[in-house]
Design an enzyme around this catalytic site. Sequence first.
Site, PDB file in Angstrom:
ATOM      1  N   ARG A 179      -9.861  -4.019 -24.660  1.00 25.36           N
ATOM      2  CA  ARG A 179     -11.077  -4.750 -25.037  1.00 25.36           C
ATOM      3  C   ARG A 179     -12.284  -3.843 -25.174  1.00 25.36           C
ATOM      4  NH1 ARG A 179     -10.515 -10.260 -24.061  1.00 25.36           N
ATOM      5  NH2 ARG A 179     -12.757 -10.469 -24.120  1.00 25.36           N
ATOM      6  N   GLU A 196      -9.068   2.847 -39.506  1.00 25.65           N
ATOM      7  CA  GLU A 196      -9.398   2.526 -38.116  1.00 25.65           C
ATOM      8  C   GLU A 196      -8.606   3.341 -37.095  1.00 25.65           C
ATOM      9  OE1 GLU A 196      -9.141  -1.686 -37.168  1.00 25.65           O
ATOM     10  OE2 GLU A 196      -7.199  -1.898 -38.094  1.00 25.65           O
ATOM     11  N   ASN A 231     -19.759  -9.231 -19.562  1.00 25.70           N
ATOM     12  CA  ASN A 231     -19.315  -9.050 -20.940  1.00 25.70           C
ATOM     13  C   ASN A 231     -20.187  -9.956 -21.793  1.00 25.70           C
ATOM     14  OD1 ASN A 231     -17.956  -8.875 -23.384  1.00 25.70           O
ATOM     15  ND2 ASN A 231     -16.370 -10.342 -22.768  1.00 25.70           N
ATOM     16  N   GLY A 232     -20.844  -9.384 -22.801  1.00 25.75           N
ATOM     17  CA  GLY A 232     -21.712 -10.198 -23.652  1.00 25.75           C
ATOM     18  C   GLY A 232     -23.032  -9.483 -23.879  1.00 25.75           C
ATOM     19  N   HIS A 249     -14.249   1.070 -62.353  1.00 25.92           N
ATOM     20  CA  HIS A 249     -15.692   0.889 -62.237  1.00 25.92           C
ATOM     21  C   HIS A 249     -16.293   1.716 -61.117  1.00 25.92           C
ATOM     22  CE1 HIS A 249     -15.410  -2.209 -65.274  1.00 25.92           C
ATOM     23  NE2 HIS A 249     -14.366  -2.682 -64.599  1.00 25.92           N
ATOM     24  N   GLU A 284      -6.289  -4.286 -46.566  1.00 21.35           N
ATOM     25  CA  GLU A 284      -5.755  -4.175 -45.203  1.00 21.35           C
ATOM     26  C   GLU A 284      -5.127  -2.798 -44.976  1.00 21.35           C
ATOM     27  OE1 GLU A 284      -6.123  -5.669 -42.545  1.00 21.35           O
ATOM     28  OE2 GLU A 284      -4.414  -5.179 -41.302  1.00 21.35           O
ATOM     29  N   TRP A 310     -17.407  -1.720 -23.507  1.00 22.77           N
ATOM     30  CA  TRP A 310     -17.627  -1.377 -24.920  1.00 22.77           C
ATOM     31  C   TRP A 310     -19.134  -1.450 -25.088  1.00 22.77           C
ATOM     32  CZ3 TRP A 310     -19.838  -3.369 -29.349  1.00 22.77           C
ATOM     33  CH2 TRP A 310     -19.452  -2.756 -30.566  1.00 22.77           C
ATOM     34  N   LYS A 354      -6.351  -0.336 -42.037  1.00 17.65           N
ATOM     35  CA  LYS A 354      -5.448   0.196 -41.005  1.00 17.65           C
ATOM     36  C   LYS A 354      -5.575   1.711 -40.924  1.00 17.65           C
ATOM     37  CE  LYS A 354      -4.565  -2.362 -39.001  1.00 17.65           C
ATOM     38  NZ  LYS A 354      -4.928  -3.718 -39.175  1.00 17.65           N
ATOM     39  N   LYS A 382     -10.847  -4.665 -29.376  1.00 14.86           N
ATOM     40  CA  LYS A 382      -9.897  -5.656 -29.873  1.00 14.86           C
ATOM     41  C   LYS A 382     -10.567  -7.007 -30.097  1.00 14.86           C
ATOM     42  CE  LYS A 382      -5.675  -7.057 -30.665  1.00 14.86           C
ATOM     43  NZ  LYS A 382      -5.283  -6.619 -32.012  1.00 14.86           N
ATOM     44  N   CYS A 441     -15.495  -5.586 -23.812  1.00 18.94           N
ATOM     45  CA  CYS A 441     -15.650  -5.434 -22.374  1.00 18.94           C
ATOM     46  C   CYS A 441     -14.594  -6.281 -21.664  1.00 18.94           C
ATOM     47  CB  CYS A 441     -17.019  -5.835 -21.846  1.00 18.94           C
ATOM     48  SG  CYS A 441     -18.346  -4.784 -22.427  1.00 18.94           S
TER      49      CYS A 441
HETATM   50  C1  G6P Z   1     -11.776  -6.549 -34.286  1.00 21.14           C
HETATM   51  C2  G6P Z   1     -10.338  -6.084 -34.186  1.00 21.14           C
HETATM   52  C3  G6P Z   1      -9.598  -6.403 -35.493  1.00 21.14           C
HETATM   53  C4  G6P Z   1      -9.715  -7.887 -35.811  1.00 21.14           C
HETATM   54  C5  G6P Z   1     -11.166  -8.350 -35.830  1.00 21.14           C
HETATM   55  C6  G6P Z   1     -11.256  -9.870 -35.878  1.00 21.14           C
HETATM   56  O1  G6P Z   1     -12.456  -5.791 -35.222  1.00 21.14           O
HETATM   57  O2  G6P Z   1     -10.279  -4.703 -33.928  1.00 21.14           O
HETATM   58  O3  G6P Z   1      -8.242  -6.047 -35.363  1.00 21.14           O
HETATM   59  O4  G6P Z   1      -9.136  -8.137 -37.058  1.00 21.14           O
HETATM   60  O5  G6P Z   1     -11.839  -7.931 -34.637  1.00 21.14           O
HETATM   61  O6  G6P Z   1     -10.739 -10.366 -34.678  1.00 21.14           O
HETATM   62  P1  G6P Z   1     -10.057 -11.770 -34.485  1.00 21.14           P
HETATM   63  O7  G6P Z   1      -9.621 -11.763 -33.051  1.00 21.14           O
HETATM   64  O8  G6P Z   1     -11.112 -12.799 -34.753  1.00 21.14           O
HETATM   65  O9  G6P Z   1      -8.928 -11.859 -35.436  1.00 21.14           O
END
Ligand code: G6P
Length: 615
Positions: free
Chosen positions: A27, A495, A101-102, A511, A488, A75, A492, A610, A2
């Site tokens: 956000r 997502e 936000n929260g 396995h 990772e 969000w 990527k 984010k 948010c």
């Molecule tokens: C969200 C973002 C990711 C990030 C994760 C942790 O899921 O979309 O890109 O890796 O949060 O966020 P941080 O700000 O703690 O690295």
Amino acid sequence: MCGIVGYLGNQEAFPLLIKGLKRLEYRGYDSAGIAVLSEDGNLKHHRRKGKVDDLLEHMSGSVPTGNLGIGHTRWATHGPPNDINAHPHLSGNGQLALIHNGIIENYNALKETLTNRGHAFYSDTDTEVLVHLIEEIMQKSQGLDLFEATRVALNEVIGAYAIAVIDTSNPNEMVLARKSSPLVIGIGDGEYFIASDATPIIEYTKNVVYLEDEEVARISLADGLKIRTASNHRVTPIVTELEMAIETIEKGGYEHFMLKEIHEQPRSIADCLRGRLRLGHESIRMAGIDDHKEMWTKANRLIIVACGTSWHAGLIAEYMFEDFARVPVEVEYASEFRYRNPVIGEGDILIAISQSGETADTLAAIRMAKEKGAHVFGICNVVGSSISRESHSGAYTHAGPEIGVASTKAFTAQLAVLALVAIRVGRLRQVLDEQRFNRLLVELNGIPEKVEALMSKEPELETIAEEFKGSTNALFLGRGYNFPVALEGALKLKEISYIHAEGYPAAEMKHGPIALIDENMPVFFVATQDAHYDKVVSNIQEVKARGGRIIAIVTAGDKEVANMAEFVIEVHKTDDALVPLLSTIPFQLLSYHMAVKLDRNVDQPRNLAKSVTVE
Ligand code: G6P
């Protein structure tokens, strides 16, 4: 999670709010809304499911006038994304408008009490309950103004919040509060800019006040900024200067922020190393370690906590710390760690890794570790963020603002910082001899150039993306330092392209995941020439024998894997520990092009946010 914006001053609020919301859209972006108050107390309130552009379309050219306003991009937590659940929410009498936000955890109990007292609620949100609670307190107390009523209301609230509230009876004032969700106040010349982070503020002023937990603020054109704690103690605002440059939050000619951020990596890694890696002096300078040398030398154990991509950086760091410093390391998901009863104490160093520095679970984990006596070392990208402020010591990654929801440059900057820390601590603990230490410095110093060289592989990755864009599944495999790179890579891809992808240690494939392999399954290997090369080659054979399609990241000049794979991408040779800084780049470019070809919203993938400021 948010985004909140607000304005009070002598300019028209509406255009500033819209611009701010667009900056904060990363956000959360499932609905948006604004409330603007004119001098004569006329409140205009618009909300819409979808993006900020959907809100504008819905408003079809109407421009609310007034110098006070608040805006929100959501969000969803409580209730689906729709017009009714979008913020701002109004009090029952329509006098107050609030953005949040929260999460208000006890909203159900509060809602029941307020409903029994005659309040009617229209949305599913926890936020609407809060604005009714403030209204109720103002009405019952007959004399408490918005600031006091908000402060009193927040004493009844359990949960996390950053809020901004306005009152139609006072068009020259806004009330703000925060607990566990970030809020920044930009101080202009007779005007104030409010936002969840500094990105919407930077073009107007560099002077900001970060609100602290449990603080309630009033900004007023007549009296300026006043802050009190929720328990009613006066706080003197501390103005800090932002160091961010406006270009860093714009696309700069790229089609997407993600692509810009991928291409920024040679510079962002160099920025991260600058001043720390001192090649001529054969040393590493990092205040967070230099000031606590004895602690790092004697540490019994390192506990790394993080979420998402940052957690993958932590996994790579585990290998680094074990290799370079021979210190036991645990890497934990912050969300699990905080709810266990972990054995922590003095002698443990907790390393918290977070791009945003605001991730609710990571923040909670560091608070718990502090209570139990551990030293907290924070690695954050956002300067002034909550985690950076609550850590005992730490290091910024200096990657610059990362706007694309999928983390790219923040990840490689985290790896660069972690490499510096592990190498420095390895030297302090006398595990690394001078020769190996110096060799590592030279290799680390050469990484930005090798990352730059990788950018020329983009056309090849675009071809691979074209070839596999119809896949419904993908497997990413690697070993040792490259196992987290595989995780990772899969993250990527899933997502931003919504293709189901899994990352595995290559040997573990036998396995379970091997059952999925057929002629339709792309299998992405990291098969660079490191300690595990021969083993990975055997794993590639196993996949090939079952008809899987192999795409491999290899060391420049490799012939063996090239003969087995359908596609190979070459990376330059470097120390095994630093290979992830290179091998992760092709996966970023691959995911990006796959998502573009599938017409996905690259910078704002569905359902994601984010900065995850709720648990
Ligand atoms: C969200 C973002 C990711 C990030 C994760 C942790 O899921 O979309 O890109 O890796 O949060 O966020 P941080 O700000 O703690 O690295």
